[in-house]
Write an enzyme that holds these catalytic residues in place. Structure first.
Site, short mmCIF file in Angstrom:
data_model
loop_
_atom_site.label_atom_id
_atom_site.label_comp_id
_atom_site.label_asym_id
_atom_site.label_seq_id
_atom_site.Cartn_x
_atom_site.Cartn_y
_atom_site.Cartn_z
N CYS A 78 0.83 -1.20 0.00
CA CYS A 78 0.00 0.00 0.00
C CYS A 78 0.87 1.25 0.00
O CYS A 78 1.78 1.38 0.80
CB CYS A 78 -0.88 -0.02 1.25
SG CYS A 78 -1.84 1.47 1.45
N CYS A 84 -0.61 5.94 7.36
CA CYS A 84 -1.94 5.58 7.82
C CYS A 84 -1.97 4.93 9.19
O CYS A 84 -2.66 5.38 10.08
CB CYS A 84 -2.58 4.67 6.78
SG CYS A 84 -4.07 3.83 7.30
N CYS A 87 -2.80 -0.51 9.15
CA CYS A 87 -2.11 -1.80 9.11
C CYS A 87 -0.75 -1.64 9.80
O CYS A 87 -0.15 -0.58 9.73
CB CYS A 87 -1.83 -2.24 7.67
SG CYS A 87 -3.29 -2.51 6.66
N CYS A 165 -8.28 1.33 -0.09
CA CYS A 165 -7.68 0.69 1.06
C CYS A 165 -7.57 -0.79 0.71
O CYS A 165 -8.56 -1.43 0.41
CB CYS A 165 -8.55 0.88 2.29
SG CYS A 165 -8.02 -0.11 3.69
N GLN A 289 -18.95 -9.40 12.35
CA GLN A 289 -17.54 -9.68 12.06
C GLN A 289 -17.13 -9.07 10.72
O GLN A 289 -17.89 -9.13 9.76
CB GLN A 289 -17.29 -11.19 12.04
CG GLN A 289 -17.58 -11.88 13.36
CD GLN A 289 -16.48 -11.68 14.39
OE1 GLN A 289 -15.45 -11.05 14.12
NE2 GLN A 289 -16.69 -12.20 15.58
N TYR A 318 -22.20 -12.50 25.11
CA TYR A 318 -21.70 -11.50 24.16
C TYR A 318 -22.07 -11.93 22.73
O TYR A 318 -21.21 -12.05 21.87
CB TYR A 318 -20.19 -11.34 24.26
CG TYR A 318 -19.65 -11.16 25.66
CD1 TYR A 318 -19.52 -9.87 26.20
CD2 TYR A 318 -19.28 -12.25 26.44
CE1 TYR A 318 -19.01 -9.69 27.48
CE2 TYR A 318 -18.78 -12.08 27.73
CZ TYR A 318 -18.65 -10.81 28.24
OH TYR A 318 -18.15 -10.64 29.50
N GLU A 339 -26.62 -10.17 25.11
CA GLU A 339 -25.85 -9.11 24.47
C GLU A 339 -26.33 -7.76 24.98
O GLU A 339 -27.52 -7.58 25.27
CB GLU A 339 -26.06 -9.26 22.94
CG GLU A 339 -25.89 -8.02 22.11
CD GLU A 339 -24.46 -7.53 22.04
OE1 GLU A 339 -23.54 -8.36 21.90
OE2 GLU A 339 -24.27 -6.31 22.12
N ASP A 387 -17.59 -14.61 23.92
CA ASP A 387 -16.88 -13.89 22.85
C ASP A 387 -16.84 -12.41 23.22
O ASP A 387 -17.48 -11.58 22.58
CB ASP A 387 -17.62 -14.12 21.52
CG ASP A 387 -16.91 -13.48 20.33
OD1 ASP A 387 -15.78 -12.96 20.50
OD2 ASP A 387 -17.49 -13.51 19.22
N CYS A 414 -10.69 -11.70 20.92
CA CYS A 414 -9.95 -10.87 19.97
C CYS A 414 -8.75 -10.25 20.66
O CYS A 414 -8.09 -9.37 20.11
CB CYS A 414 -10.86 -9.79 19.39
SG CYS A 414 -11.66 -8.79 20.65
N1 SAH Z 1 -20.36 -13.19 19.18
C1 SAH Z 1 -20.66 -12.09 18.31
C2 SAH Z 1 -20.21 -10.72 18.85
C3 SAH Z 1 -18.85 -10.62 19.46
S1 SAH Z 1 -18.24 -9.00 19.75
C4 SAH Z 1 -20.09 -12.32 16.93
O1 SAH Z 1 -19.24 -13.17 16.75
O2 SAH Z 1 -20.51 -11.64 16.00
C5 SAH Z 1 -18.59 -8.68 21.41
C6 SAH Z 1 -20.02 -8.29 21.68
O3 SAH Z 1 -20.16 -8.08 23.08
C7 SAH Z 1 -20.49 -6.98 21.05
O4 SAH Z 1 -21.65 -7.23 20.31
C8 SAH Z 1 -20.77 -6.05 22.23
O5 SAH Z 1 -21.86 -5.18 22.01
C9 SAH Z 1 -21.08 -7.03 23.33
N2 SAH Z 1 -20.85 -6.62 24.73
C10 SAH Z 1 -19.93 -5.78 25.22
N3 SAH Z 1 -19.98 -5.75 26.56
C11 SAH Z 1 -20.95 -6.62 26.94
C12 SAH Z 1 -21.46 -7.05 28.21
N4 SAH Z 1 -20.97 -6.59 29.35
N5 SAH Z 1 -22.46 -7.96 28.20
C13 SAH Z 1 -22.96 -8.45 27.06
N6 SAH Z 1 -22.51 -8.07 25.84
C14 SAH Z 1 -21.52 -7.16 25.78
#
Ligand code: SAH
Length: 458
Positions: A78, A84, A87, A165, A289, A318, A339, A387, A414
């Site tokens: 790039c 930037c 990356c 990008c 995602q 989550y 969530e 997650d 992540c």
């Molecule tokens: N499992 C989903 C989202 C993962 S990202 C996927 O794979 O698409 C993490 C998520 O947690 C986000 O959507 C965010 O809004 C949520 N989040 C953040 N803090 C939280 C909490 N304390 N309780 C529940 N959800 C939460």
């Protein structure tokens, strides 16, 4: 106390070897144990370095001359890579990137997690590690009467105009170009952070790779958008696959992108996409995602680690728009998802309906509050999936897991550092980590996603 003696001084020129790579892509050299972070340095390289800044526990330097290059060093693809900062790893070959990410995961699992008997697999990478992102969001500015938009020059808020990008799908590049053109043509002013005046703050483009559907989100300072009708008409004309145009209003002095108010200007409230056979409706504010191809790889691993037979009750903490929940529901007796973002749960329910999946239930709230309540009401999971965002799981949730004793915990993360911390806590609470599988969702950047499997020790 006297001034601490450091092994190097400011402006000193030294020869060193880079041993490691930080999570933001700097090379690390150790001088008598004192770490120096050096932009653009790669592990294994030898260089002459000038010390530029000293802190108590670490310092910074810059390369004056590179004596020995890493076998994995490549020229960045790039042209704006260095300005930037989006990356961090384009100067490292893809093979080198995958190795660096594996090492990053191994290091924290050992150092922070203190886990020894765990299988850490090599990173599952992409065949083509470019043009993978389905979502682009850029700040908008002005130059010579026209709108510009792209990215902030590293460590500043100067906006640099960007035409393409290389980690975005081409469609998003096109959308941003067109939005700048059309809004500029109708005299929309960009928002100015300093004076808190103007209209257009950010533009977001989202693309459903499997469906070709496009969403445009205009983030504005107030609900006013001059020439709104004409702008919409033009955008619909020049962007053939646009399905949804949305306005989000953010009136605050903040660098948070989105405000609380969202309204549809044209078309649908959501666009849709597929991961595997499951269709997802995605609204402007929902987390989805950014790399759907690798998401499938990740979720399939999560499903494999859950080892479902059809008899299990599963909790997906989550859960976002229910992506993992719906994936698991196909093989479980019942799935409960929780969530914090209400719009995401609306999407999740819509997604369950869309796919005619009936054995799922979703709740809005904090995982660390809702799941303990469920537990009190007698809802117990055989398999629990988490997650969480980068900061990891809340202690209250980990405590509930340890009390509830699901047979398996599948942890999707992540951020390897908070993953390692939480795995340690769960290990101390009676779990054993069997496998750790990193998946490369974000090629060219230092980010790495990990899924791991834990079982309850008997
Ligand atoms: N499992 C989903 C989202 C993962 S990202 C996927 O794979 O698409 C993490 C998520 O947690 C986000 O959507 C965010 O809004 C949520 N989040 C953040 N803090 C939280 C909490 N304390 N309780 C529940 N959800 C939460």
């Amino acid at each position: 106390m006297g001034k601490m003696q450091l092994p190097v001084q400011k402006n000193q020129i030294i020869d060193c070897t880079f041993e490691d790579l930080t999570h933001d892509g700097n090379g690390v050299a150790k001088i008598d144990g004192y770490p120096l972070f050096i932009p653009n340095g790669l592990p294994g390289e030898k260089a002459k370095v000038k010390v530029t800044k000293l802190n108590k526990g670490y310092g910074f330097g810059k390369i004056i001359e590179l004596y020995e290059e890493s076998q994995y060093r490549v020229l960045p693809e790039c042209p704006i890579y260095e300005e930037c900062g989006g990356c961090q790893l384009q100067h490292l070959s893809y093979e080198g990137q995958l190795r660096a990410k594996e090492k990053q995961v191994r290091d924290v699992i050992q150092r922070i997690g203190k886990l020894d008997n765990v299988t850490i697999h090599s990173v599952l990478g992409m065949e083509n590690p470019w043009r993978y992102r389905n979502k682009s969001q850029v700040p908008i500015g002005e130059r010579e009467g026209g709108l510009i938009g792209g990215f902030y020059r590293q460590r500043t808020h100067d906006i640099i105009d960007m035409k393409e990008c290389l980690i975005q799908v081409e469609q998003n590049d096109q959308v941003l170009l067109k939005v700048k053109e059309v809004c500029g043509k109708y005299g929309v002013k960009s928002y100015d952070e300093k004076s808190h005046k103007g209209t257009l703050r950010h533009v977001m483009a989202r693309y459903g790779k499997a469906t070709g559907e496009i969403m445009i989100v205009l983030i504005t300072k107030t609900d006013e958008l001059p020439n709104r009708k004409k702008i919409i008409e033009d955008l619909v004309n020049v962007i053939p696959n646009v399905k949804s145009i949305v306005q989000n209003i953010n009136s605050k002095r903040t660098n948070v992108i989105f405000g609380d108010q969202t309204r549809v200007l044209w078309g649908a409230e959501t666009i849709s996409d597929y991961i595997g056979d499951i269709q997802f409706a995605i609204s402007a504010r929902s987390f989805y995602q950014v790399n759907p191809e690798q998401t499938k790889v990740l979720y399939e691993k999560a499903l494999e680690y859950a080892e479902l037979t059809g008899e299990e009750t599963v909790i997906d903490a989550y859960c976002g728009i229910g992506t993992i929940s719906l994936f698991l529901a196909q093989k479980a007796k019942k799935v409960f998802g929780v969530e914090i973002v209400p719009e995401a749960i609306e999407d999740a329910r819509q997604n369950a309906e869309l796919n005619k999946i009936e054995n799922v239930e979703f709740a809005v709230g904090e995982a660390e509050v809702v799941i303990p309540n469920w537990y009190k009401q007698g809802i117990e999971a055989d398999v629990l999936v988490v997650d969480p965002p980068r900061k990891g799981c809340d202690q209250a949730l980990l405590d509930t897991i340890i009390e509830m004793k699901p047979k398996k915990v599948v942890y999707v993360s992540c951020n390897p550092a908070t993953l390692a911390r939480d795995l340690r806590i769960l290990e101390d609470g009676g779990y054993q980590t069997l496998e750790v599988q990193p998946v490369d969702m974000f090629p060219q950047t230092m980010h790495v996603e990990v899924v791991s499997q834990m079982i309850l020790k008997v």
